[in-house]
Design a protein around this motif. Structure first.
Motif, PDB file in Angstrom:
ATOM      1  N   THR A   2      13.137 -23.104  80.723  1.00  0.00           N
ATOM      2  CA  THR A   2      14.282 -23.729  80.647  1.00  0.00           C
ATOM      3  C   THR A   2      15.395 -22.739  80.933  1.00  0.00           C
ATOM      4  N   ASP A   3      16.451 -23.279  81.492  1.00  0.00           N
ATOM      5  CA  ASP A   3      17.710 -22.378  81.329  1.00  0.00           C
ATOM      6  C   ASP A   3      17.984 -21.980  80.122  1.00  0.00           C
ATOM      7  N   ASP A   4      17.823 -22.911  78.995  1.00  0.00           N
ATOM      8  CA  ASP A   4      18.195 -22.417  77.744  1.00  0.00           C
ATOM      9  C   ASP A   4      17.312 -21.240  76.927  1.00  0.00           C
ATOM     10  N   GLU A   5      16.199 -20.966  77.686  1.00  0.00           N
ATOM     11  CA  GLU A   5      15.311 -19.949  77.155  1.00  0.00           C
ATOM     12  C   GLU A   5      15.487 -18.647  77.643  1.00  0.00           C
ATOM     13  N   PRO A   6      15.409 -17.571  76.831  1.00  0.00           N
ATOM     14  CA  PRO A   6      15.677 -16.335  77.589  1.00  0.00           C
ATOM     15  C   PRO A   6      14.449 -15.779  78.319  1.00  0.00           C
ATOM     16  N   GLU A   7      14.738 -14.991  79.257  1.00  0.00           N
ATOM     17  CA  GLU A   7      13.764 -14.470  80.152  1.00  0.00           C
ATOM     18  C   GLU A   7      12.801 -13.713  79.212  1.00  0.00           C
ATOM     19  N   VAL A   8      11.495 -13.407  79.662  1.00  0.00           N
ATOM     20  CA  VAL A   8      10.586 -12.768  79.054  1.00  0.00           C
ATOM     21  C   VAL A   8       9.997 -11.706  79.996  1.00  0.00           C
ATOM     22  N   SER A   9       9.516 -10.419  79.412  1.00  0.00           N
ATOM     23  CA  SER A   9       8.877  -9.449  80.163  1.00  0.00           C
ATOM     24  C   SER A   9       7.590  -9.916  81.041  1.00  0.00           C
ATOM     25  N   ASP A  10       7.072  -9.336  81.928  1.00  0.00           N
ATOM     26  CA  ASP A  10       5.631  -9.625  82.233  1.00  0.00           C
ATOM     27  C   ASP A  10       4.725  -9.488  81.127  1.00  0.00           C
TER      28      ASP A  10
END
Length: 83
Positions: A2-10
Motif C-alpha cells: 500500500t501507499d503507507d508501506e515503504p518501498e523494499v529492495s528486490d
C-alpha cells in the motif's frame, strides 16, 4: 503493497517471498500431521467432542467436517492434505 508501506529492495522482496513460502509449507505439514492424528483418534473411537477438546481450537462441528472430508479423500502417505 500500500501507499503507507515503504518501498523494499528486490532482495528484501525475494527474502520475504521465500519466508512466506516456508511458512505456508510448514502450515501444510502441520495440517497433514493433524489429519493423521485426527484419523488415529477416530480409529480409537474417540468422540468428536473429545477430539475437539484435545485440539484446543477446533469445534466439534469442524472435527466432523474434517473427518468427513478425510473419509472421502484419504491422505496419501507423505502428502499434505488440502482444504
Amino acid at each position: 503493497m500500500t501507499d503507507d508501506e515503504p518501498e523494499v529492495s528486490d532482495s528484501m522482496l525475494t527474502e520475504r517471498l521465500a519466508e512466506t513460502t516456508r511458512r505456508i509449507e510448514d502450515g501444510e505439514k502441520a495440517r497433514a500431521e493433524r489429519d493423521k492424528l485426527l484419523l488415529e483418534a477416530r480409529r480409537r473411537e474417540w468422540t468428536q467432542e473429545r477430539i475437539a477438546a484435545a485440539t484446543s481450537g477446533m469445534t466439534q462441528q469442524a472435527v466432523s467436517k474434517r473427518l468427513r472430508y478425510l473419509a472421502n479423500n484419504p491422505p496419501a502417505t507423505g502428502e499434505p492434505t488440502t482444504e
